[in-house]
Design a protein around this motif. Sequence first.
Motif, PDB file in Angstrom:
ATOM      1  N   PRO A   1      -1.243 -48.317 -63.690  1.00  0.00           N
ATOM      2  CA  PRO A   1      -0.966 -49.017 -64.935  1.00  0.00           C
ATOM      3  C   PRO A   1       0.370 -48.587 -65.517  1.00  0.00           C
ATOM      4  N   ARG A   2       0.975 -49.482 -66.207  1.00  0.00           N
ATOM      5  CA  ARG A   2       2.282 -49.184 -66.763  1.00  0.00           C
ATOM      6  C   ARG A   2       2.128 -48.843 -68.236  1.00  0.00           C
ATOM      7  N   VAL A   3       2.810 -47.825 -68.709  1.00  0.00           N
ATOM      8  CA  VAL A   3       2.637 -47.354 -70.075  1.00  0.00           C
ATOM      9  C   VAL A   3       3.905 -47.589 -70.865  1.00  0.00           C
ATOM     10  N   GLU A   4       3.766 -48.257 -71.993  1.00  0.00           N
ATOM     11  CA  GLU A   4       4.913 -48.579 -72.824  1.00  0.00           C
ATOM     12  C   GLU A   4       5.311 -47.381 -73.673  1.00  0.00           C
ATOM     13  N   LYS A   5       6.609 -47.119 -73.736  1.00  0.00           N
ATOM     14  CA  LYS A   5       7.102 -46.089 -74.644  1.00  0.00           C
ATOM     15  C   LYS A   5       7.401 -46.726 -75.994  1.00  0.00           C
ATOM     16  N   ALA A 170      -5.465 -55.597 -60.249  1.00  0.00           N
ATOM     17  CA  ALA A 170      -5.876 -56.255 -61.488  1.00  0.00           C
ATOM     18  C   ALA A 170      -7.021 -55.494 -62.163  1.00  0.00           C
ATOM     19  N   LEU A 171      -7.989 -55.030 -61.370  1.00  0.00           N
ATOM     20  CA  LEU A 171      -9.110 -54.272 -61.933  1.00  0.00           C
ATOM     21  C   LEU A 171      -8.650 -52.989 -62.617  1.00  0.00           C
ATOM     22  N   VAL A 172      -7.743 -52.260 -61.962  1.00  0.00           N
ATOM     23  CA  VAL A 172      -7.246 -51.004 -62.530  1.00  0.00           C
ATOM     24  C   VAL A 172      -6.517 -51.262 -63.846  1.00  0.00           C
ATOM     25  N   ASN A 173      -5.659 -52.275 -63.865  1.00  0.00           N
ATOM     26  CA  ASN A 173      -4.914 -52.559 -65.092  1.00  0.00           C
ATOM     27  C   ASN A 173      -5.828 -53.043 -66.212  1.00  0.00           C
ATOM     28  N   LEU A 174      -6.818 -53.874 -65.871  1.00  0.00           N
ATOM     29  CA  LEU A 174      -7.771 -54.304 -66.894  1.00  0.00           C
ATOM     30  C   LEU A 174      -8.575 -53.118 -67.420  1.00  0.00           C
ATOM     31  N   GLY A 175      -8.920 -52.189 -66.531  1.00  0.00           N
ATOM     32  CA  GLY A 175      -9.610 -50.977 -66.970  1.00  0.00           C
ATOM     33  C   GLY A 175      -8.749 -50.123 -67.870  1.00  0.00           C
ATOM     34  N   TYR A 176      -7.499 -50.000 -67.496  1.00  0.00           N
ATOM     35  CA  TYR A 176      -6.559 -49.209 -68.299  1.00  0.00           C
ATOM     36  C   TYR A 176      -6.394 -49.809 -69.697  1.00  0.00           C
ATOM     37  N   ALA A 178      -8.431 -51.823 -71.236  1.00  0.00           N
ATOM     38  CA  ALA A 178      -9.694 -51.719 -71.970  1.00  0.00           C
ATOM     39  C   ALA A 178      -9.849 -50.321 -72.569  1.00  0.00           C
ATOM     40  N   THR A 179      -9.450 -49.302 -71.801  1.00  0.00           N
ATOM     41  CA  THR A 179      -9.481 -47.927 -72.322  1.00  0.00           C
ATOM     42  C   THR A 179      -8.572 -47.800 -73.531  1.00  0.00           C
ATOM     43  N   LYS A 180      -7.387 -48.342 -73.394  1.00  0.00           N
ATOM     44  CA  LYS A 180      -6.378 -48.247 -74.454  1.00  0.00           C
ATOM     45  C   LYS A 180      -6.851 -48.911 -75.748  1.00  0.00           C
ATOM     46  N   SER A 181      -7.640 -49.984 -75.614  1.00  0.00           N
ATOM     47  CA  SER A 181      -8.101 -50.710 -76.795  1.00  0.00           C
ATOM     48  C   SER A 181      -9.480 -50.261 -77.264  1.00  0.00           C
ATOM     49  N   GLY A 182     -10.002 -49.171 -76.653  1.00  0.00           N
ATOM     50  CA  GLY A 182     -11.271 -48.620 -77.095  1.00  0.00           C
ATOM     51  C   GLY A 182     -12.493 -49.329 -76.564  1.00  0.00           C
ATOM     52  N   GLN A 183     -12.328 -50.216 -75.584  1.00  0.00           N
ATOM     53  CA  GLN A 183     -13.469 -50.919 -74.980  1.00  0.00           C
ATOM     54  C   GLN A 183     -13.956 -50.119 -73.775  1.00  0.00           C
ATOM     55  N   TYR A 184     -14.583 -48.989 -74.063  1.00  0.00           N
ATOM     56  CA  TYR A 184     -14.893 -48.010 -73.031  1.00  0.00           C
ATOM     57  C   TYR A 184     -15.907 -48.505 -71.996  1.00  0.00           C
ATOM     58  N   ILE A 186     -16.390 -51.540 -70.947  1.00  0.00           N
ATOM     59  CA  ILE A 186     -15.710 -52.478 -70.047  1.00  0.00           C
ATOM     60  C   ILE A 186     -14.798 -51.715 -69.094  1.00  0.00           C
ATOM     61  N   ALA A 187     -14.092 -50.712 -69.620  1.00  0.00           N
ATOM     62  CA  ALA A 187     -13.195 -49.911 -68.784  1.00  0.00           C
ATOM     63  C   ALA A 187     -13.983 -49.210 -67.676  1.00  0.00           C
ATOM     64  N   GLU A 188     -15.129 -48.622 -68.051  1.00  0.00           N
ATOM     65  CA  GLU A 188     -15.954 -47.937 -67.053  1.00  0.00           C
ATOM     66  C   GLU A 188     -16.390 -48.908 -65.956  1.00  0.00           C
ATOM     67  N   GLN A 189     -16.781 -50.081 -66.364  1.00  0.00           N
ATOM     68  CA  GLN A 189     -17.218 -51.099 -65.405  1.00  0.00           C
ATOM     69  C   GLN A 189     -16.088 -51.438 -64.427  1.00  0.00           C
TER      70      GLN A 189
END
Length: 253
Positions: A1-5, A170-176, A178-184, A186-189
Amino acid sequence: PRVEKPGKEIATKEEVTESVSDHVSDLSAADKVIFDAITAKLSSVDDPLEKIDWYDSLSGFWESHGSLFKSAEALSEIASIIRDKPSYFIAGDKFFEAYQNDPAEYKRPAIERSIENYQKILDENPNDLEAMTSLGVCYVEGAQTMGEAPMTGIGILKEVLAKDPENINALVNLGYFATKSGQYAIAEQRFLRVLEIDDTYADAYIYLSDLYLKMDQKVKAIEQLELYKGFVQDPEIVGQLDEYIEKINTNNI
């Protein structure tokens, strides 16, 4: 996943062009000689292969001087000559790297140019899932900068999964995200699905470990780190992981 500064302000493309001009004037005398020699060659040669070589030199010059945006511009010129997927990807990825790492005034034009290069791949092949995934990531990460909703990018990533349910990128980025937005949940899934598809995808164990720590599930976090250790061959890194696990156990993180 790419992380914005994070950045403080956004500039127009015109302001970035002015900044580039100012940066050239800041070069040392020796570097200015090199820069002038490269640009002179670019102006004088007509052969496309020669131009590619000199644009490659210009890209390396700017990267060595800390400007990823200007490096990406040179790579984009190469892409406009070659006009194939790999060259557009190289330029798009470098613009995204500039978005993440260059000063704040480069953020908006960098993310826009990154999107532009990925879109050129999709113009030729609308079903290119690799380009679609990169485009989706750009729209999510750059949403605030561009004044757009992040769901535009999430929608693109979900479209990738609709076409290929086992698309790990796509799955990894969607998980990332989801984690970032607090949808834990969904991220775990998402991350568990990655491991169902490929249990050797080592980074998924790290993502799950970080996720479980956010969920205050330390036992599960440690379990994932122990699994990740099975993929690590460097004793120094194993030692660092053991220290990290000990900190989790003793509540020192």
